[in-house]
Design an enzyme around this catalytic site. Structure first.
Site, PDB file in Angstrom:
ATOM      1  N   ASN A  30       0.846  -1.195   0.000  1.00  0.00           N
ATOM      2  CA  ASN A  30       0.000   0.000   0.000  1.00  0.00           C
ATOM      3  C   ASN A  30       0.879   1.242   0.000  1.00  0.00           C
ATOM      4  OD1 ASN A  30       0.570   0.049   3.015  1.00  0.00           O
ATOM      5  ND2 ASN A  30      -0.782  -1.731   2.880  1.00  0.00           N
ATOM      6  N   GLY A  46      -7.204  -4.545  -0.171  1.00  0.00           N
ATOM      7  CA  GLY A  46      -7.657  -5.780  -0.808  1.00  0.00           C
ATOM      8  C   GLY A  46      -7.754  -5.776  -2.318  1.00  0.00           C
ATOM      9  N   GLU A  78      -3.661  -0.745   6.464  1.00  0.00           N
ATOM     10  CA  GLU A  78      -2.463  -0.277   7.168  1.00  0.00           C
ATOM     11  C   GLU A  78      -2.407   1.249   7.246  1.00  0.00           C
ATOM     12  OE1 GLU A  78      -0.784  -2.239   8.766  1.00  0.00           O
ATOM     13  OE2 GLU A  78      -0.455  -4.140   7.719  1.00  0.00           O
ATOM     14  N   HIS A  97       4.670   1.019   1.301  1.00  0.00           N
ATOM     15  CA  HIS A  97       4.862  -0.256   1.997  1.00  0.00           C
ATOM     16  C   HIS A  97       4.790  -1.395   0.985  1.00  0.00           C
ATOM     17  CE1 HIS A  97       4.399  -3.722   4.475  1.00  0.00           C
ATOM     18  NE2 HIS A  97       3.111  -3.872   4.234  1.00  0.00           N
ATOM     19  N   HIS A  99       6.408  -5.779   0.108  1.00  0.00           N
ATOM     20  CA  HIS A  99       6.985  -7.011   0.647  1.00  0.00           C
ATOM     21  C   HIS A  99       8.041  -7.531  -0.333  1.00  0.00           C
ATOM     22  CE1 HIS A  99       2.664  -7.769   2.436  1.00  0.00           C
ATOM     23  NE2 HIS A  99       3.283  -6.772   3.027  1.00  0.00           N
ATOM     24  N   HIS A 160       7.459  -9.393   8.063  1.00  0.00           N
ATOM     25  CA  HIS A 160       6.362  -8.776   7.310  1.00  0.00           C
ATOM     26  C   HIS A 160       6.823  -8.164   5.985  1.00  0.00           C
ATOM     27  CE1 HIS A 160       2.639  -5.887   7.573  1.00  0.00           C
ATOM     28  NE2 HIS A 160       2.931  -6.202   6.340  1.00  0.00           N
TER      29      HIS A 160
HETATM   30  P1  13P Z   1      -4.091  -3.519   2.152  1.00  0.00           P
HETATM   31  O1  13P Z   1      -4.550  -4.107   0.849  1.00  0.00           O
HETATM   32  O2  13P Z   1      -5.200  -3.441   3.180  1.00  0.00           O
HETATM   33  O3  13P Z   1      -3.419  -2.203   1.954  1.00  0.00           O
HETATM   34  O4  13P Z   1      -3.040  -4.515   2.801  1.00  0.00           O
HETATM   35  C1  13P Z   1      -1.990  -5.042   2.065  1.00  0.00           C
HETATM   36  C2  13P Z   1      -0.803  -5.371   2.916  1.00  0.00           C
HETATM   37  O5  13P Z   1       0.228  -5.635   2.359  1.00  0.00           O
HETATM   38  C3  13P Z   1      -0.892  -5.373   4.382  1.00  0.00           C
HETATM   39  O6  13P Z   1       0.372  -5.527   4.960  1.00  0.00           O
END
Ligand code: 13P
Length: 269
Positions: A30, A46, A78, A97, A99, A160
């Site tokens: 996000n 989502g 988040e 943010h 991953h 995370h």
């Molecule tokens: P959201 O789609 O709610 O932003 O969440 C994605 C995410 O990576 C949470 O760590």
């Protein structure tokens, strides 16, 4: 100056880059952009951030309450983490943010990115600490991130992912890209052998370049929490970052600001 619609389009473009570079899987990740002190654009929860159009983008206030969202869209789960960054870092205009594979691998193994192995990572990022694990969407993550906000412009989130923030969306995204590239190089060089680290003299020169460039944000070249406290540097800066008077003054100002904020929070002001 971009108008709101142009910023939404840029957010969609960044979503594509984050997704296409494999920095997120499925609906993960996000990001947000500050419009003014009480209006922020953010990605919806989502959905895949690689397939967004401007109508997906939501608008929230400084507390994360919805100001505008089209039917079927709600702000990121988040959003509290993003708002904490804006609250504690007035110089920040965008938070990203993701991953990314290698950075998240380090975050899962509890290894911060502190080995100085390439000039660009040292100059742009310094080192990247790990914020302790928190349950997603709770206040645990903002609280954990908060501990690092005055010293760094990027943090790993334990077990995370990663968080980067800067004065513009593109710059925050670039920090995330640099962070992931640095993590990948560190991982691969550890596979081949022991990565060769810069020595103190080499580090001093790189930090001086950073100072000369006048890059915005917080960086151990300007503010080192350990050097400030008279301890050995934890951030491969050799303590040199605390040496120059203007930087020391900045560090003191940061400390005063952080204590003032804690007192005001306790008083509920
Ligand atoms: P959201 O789609 O709610 O932003 O969440 C994605 C995410 O990576 C949470 O760590």
């Amino acid at each position: 100056m971009q108008n709101e619609y142009e910023i939404k389009k840029e957010m969609c473009e960044i979503g594509k880059r984050v997704y296409n570079r494999g920095m997120v899987a499925a609906n993960d990740g996000n990001f947000s952009v500050k419009l003014n002190d009480n209006e922020f654009l953010c990605t919806p929860t989502g959905v895949s951030k690689g397939f967004m159009t401007p109508e997906y983008i939501c608008k929230v206030d400084a507390k994360g309450n919805v100001l505008q969202a089209n039917k079927g869209f709600r702000p990121s789960s988040e959003i509290k983490m993003h708002m904490r960054v804006y609250q504690e870092r007035p110089d920040v205009n965008s938070v990203v943010h993701a991953h990314p594979l290698y950075a998240t691998t380090f975050a899962i193994c509890g290894i911060p990115l502190t080995q100085p192995i390439m000039p660009e990572a040292v100059i742009a990022l310094g080192c990247v600490p790990i914020a302790k694990y928190g349950t997603p969407s709770t206040m645990e993550i903002p609280d954990a991130v908060s501990e690092h906000l005055q010293y760094f412009d990027a943090v790993l989130l334990e077990n995370h992912g990663a968080l980067a923030y800067s004065d513009s969306l593109l710059s925050a995204y670039h920090k995330m890209e640099s962070l992931e590239f640095y993590a990948q190089l560190l991982y691969q060089s550890k596979m081949l052998g022991e990565p060769q680290e810069f020595n103190k003299e080499q580090m001093d020169k790189l930090y001086e370049i950073r100072r000369q460039m006048g890059l915005p944000g917080k960086h151990p070249a300007n503010v080192c929490p350990n050097a400030k406290a008279g301890k050995p540097s934890c951030h491969s800066c050799g303590g040199s970052c605390g040496a120059a008077a203007p930087e020391a003054a900045t560090a003191d100002a940061d400390l005063v600001a952080s204590i003032t904020k804690k007192v005001m929070d306790q008083l509920g002001l």
